[in-house]
Write a protein that holds these residues in place. Structure first.
Motif, PDB file in Angstrom:
ATOM      1  N   GLU A  52      41.033  56.067  36.577  1.00  0.00           N
ATOM      2  CA  GLU A  52      39.728  56.657  35.502  1.00  0.00           C
ATOM      3  C   GLU A  52      38.903  55.442  35.281  1.00  0.00           C
ATOM      4  O   GLU A  52      37.938  55.609  35.011  1.00  0.00           O
ATOM      5  N   GLN A  53      39.686  54.318  35.202  1.00  0.00           N
ATOM      6  CA  GLN A  53      39.098  53.108  34.803  1.00  0.00           C
ATOM      7  C   GLN A  53      39.069  52.082  35.882  1.00  0.00           C
ATOM      8  O   GLN A  53      39.021  50.681  35.948  1.00  0.00           O
ATOM      9  N   PHE A  54      38.610  52.667  37.135  1.00  0.00           N
ATOM     10  CA  PHE A  54      38.702  52.005  38.481  1.00  0.00           C
ATOM     11  C   PHE A  54      37.646  50.460  38.314  1.00  0.00           C
ATOM     12  O   PHE A  54      37.959  49.613  38.789  1.00  0.00           O
ATOM     13  N   GLU A  55      36.513  50.687  37.719  1.00  0.00           N
ATOM     14  CA  GLU A  55      35.500  49.592  37.514  1.00  0.00           C
ATOM     15  C   GLU A  55      35.947  48.725  36.691  1.00  0.00           C
ATOM     16  O   GLU A  55      35.802  47.520  37.229  1.00  0.00           O
ATOM     17  N   GLU A  56      36.519  49.084  35.645  1.00  0.00           N
ATOM     18  CA  GLU A  56      37.253  47.822  34.752  1.00  0.00           C
ATOM     19  C   GLU A  56      38.159  47.116  35.587  1.00  0.00           C
ATOM     20  O   GLU A  56      38.532  46.132  35.251  1.00  0.00           O
ATOM     21  N   VAL A  57      39.222  47.867  36.342  1.00  0.00           N
ATOM     22  CA  VAL A  57      40.381  47.296  36.676  1.00  0.00           C
ATOM     23  C   VAL A  57      39.704  46.045  37.943  1.00  0.00           C
ATOM     24  O   VAL A  57      40.230  45.008  37.900  1.00  0.00           O
ATOM     25  N   MET A  58      38.596  46.603  38.712  1.00  0.00           N
ATOM     26  CA  MET A  58      38.012  45.746  39.627  1.00  0.00           C
ATOM     27  C   MET A  58      37.339  44.561  38.919  1.00  0.00           C
ATOM     28  O   MET A  58      37.566  43.276  39.548  1.00  0.00           O
ATOM     29  N   LEU A  59      36.798  44.936  37.842  1.00  0.00           N
ATOM     30  CA  LEU A  59      36.246  43.530  37.167  1.00  0.00           C
ATOM     31  C   LEU A  59      37.339  42.489  36.869  1.00  0.00           C
ATOM     32  O   LEU A  59      37.194  41.252  36.862  1.00  0.00           O
ATOM     33  N   LEU A  60      38.465  43.064  36.163  1.00  0.00           N
ATOM     34  CA  LEU A  60      39.344  42.308  35.641  1.00  0.00           C
ATOM     35  C   LEU A  60      40.183  41.469  36.921  1.00  0.00           C
ATOM     36  O   LEU A  60      40.516  40.592  37.071  1.00  0.00           O
ATOM     37  N   MET A  61      40.320  42.199  38.024  1.00  0.00           N
ATOM     38  CA  MET A  61      41.015  41.709  39.369  1.00  0.00           C
ATOM     39  C   MET A  61      39.950  40.570  39.580  1.00  0.00           C
ATOM     40  O   MET A  61      40.428  39.515  40.347  1.00  0.00           O
ATOM     41  N   ALA A  62      38.596  40.873  39.410  1.00  0.00           N
ATOM     42  CA  ALA A  62      37.707  39.627  40.221  1.00  0.00           C
ATOM     43  C   ALA A  62      37.913  38.401  39.133  1.00  0.00           C
ATOM     44  O   ALA A  62      37.840  37.312  39.796  1.00  0.00           O
ATOM     45  N   GLN A  63      38.048  38.870  38.134  1.00  0.00           N
ATOM     46  CA  GLN A  63      38.147  37.495  37.128  1.00  0.00           C
ATOM     47  C   GLN A  63      39.629  36.766  37.369  1.00  0.00           C
ATOM     48  O   GLN A  63      39.589  35.655  37.605  1.00  0.00           O
ATOM     49  N   GLN A  64      40.831  37.615  37.612  1.00  0.00           N
ATOM     50  CA  GLN A  64      41.831  37.268  38.069  1.00  0.00           C
ATOM     51  C   GLN A  64      41.733  36.189  39.323  1.00  0.00           C
ATOM     52  O   GLN A  64      42.461  35.188  39.470  1.00  0.00           O
ATOM     53  N   LYS A  65      41.081  36.707  40.343  1.00  0.00           N
ATOM     54  CA  LYS A  65      40.918  35.987  41.609  1.00  0.00           C
ATOM     55  C   LYS A  65      40.124  34.413  41.312  1.00  0.00           C
ATOM     56  O   LYS A  65      40.682  33.447  41.841  1.00  0.00           O
TER      57      LYS A  65
END
Length: 181
Positions: A150-163
């Motif tokens: 349900e919060q796929f976009e937010e997860v992807m943003l956080l994963m980009a920050q993590q990278k």
């Protein structure tokens, strides 16, 4: 804080980026005090010091620098705040001493002052690396609390920050000579 207290007034050579009239950037060696370099590096990245006493010591170095005052170790050893004076004394006390027998056989032991530029930069990189790891852990925690569907976009943003943070961590680890597995 240990480096600031023990070596803050000493000068080291640091690299500064200067831009000439044609807009070309080049690195220039400049002599700066250890205080100036550490305060610049911490302020540049807007890092916060968590420990309240260490933060107080750092802020005094920082404020002194703004007023063109480079505080010496004795300033903190005789500080009006007894906790600051105690911590400064503990940090600055010599824990180990080379045996005098080494000098009898003409063996010179390298000290931290002998490699001060390297010690200061390693201290800065290590501190920044620790802050990056803490930030990565916070992001990982946030990701684990989200509903990945349900919060796929937010997860992807956080994963980009993590990278991005992982790349910064690798850069610091390389500068520190650490191997990441």
């Amino acid at each position: 804080i240990r480096i600031l207290l023990n070596y803050g007034l000493l000068s080291i050579t640091a690299q500064q980026v200067e831009t000439d009239d044609e807009g070309v950037e080049r690195n220039v060696d400049v002599e700066v005090s250890v205080i100036q370099l550490i305060v610049f590096e911490i302020d540049k990245d807007e890092l916060e010091i968590e420990n309240p006493i260490f933060k107080l010591i750092y802020e005094e170095f920082r404020e002194g620098l703004k007023e063109n005052i480079l505080h010496s170790d004795t300033y903190f050893l005789r500080h009006t705040n007894s906790e600051v004076a105690r911590i400064a004394s503990d940090i600055m006390s010599v824990k180990y001493e080379a045996s005098p027998n080494w000098s009898k056989v003409k063996v010179r032991i390298a000290t931290e002052v002998d490699k001060l530029e390297s010690a200061v930069m390693n201290c800065i990189y290590s501190y920044k690396n620790t802050k990056v790891v803490v930030q990565m852990n916070k992001i990982q925690e946030e990701i684990s609390m989200l509903d990945h569907h349900e919060q796929f976009e937010e997860v992807m943003l956080l994963m980009a920050q993590q990278k991005k943070l992982e790349q910064v961590k690798i850069m610091f680890s390389n500068k520190l000579g650490r191997i990441i597995i």
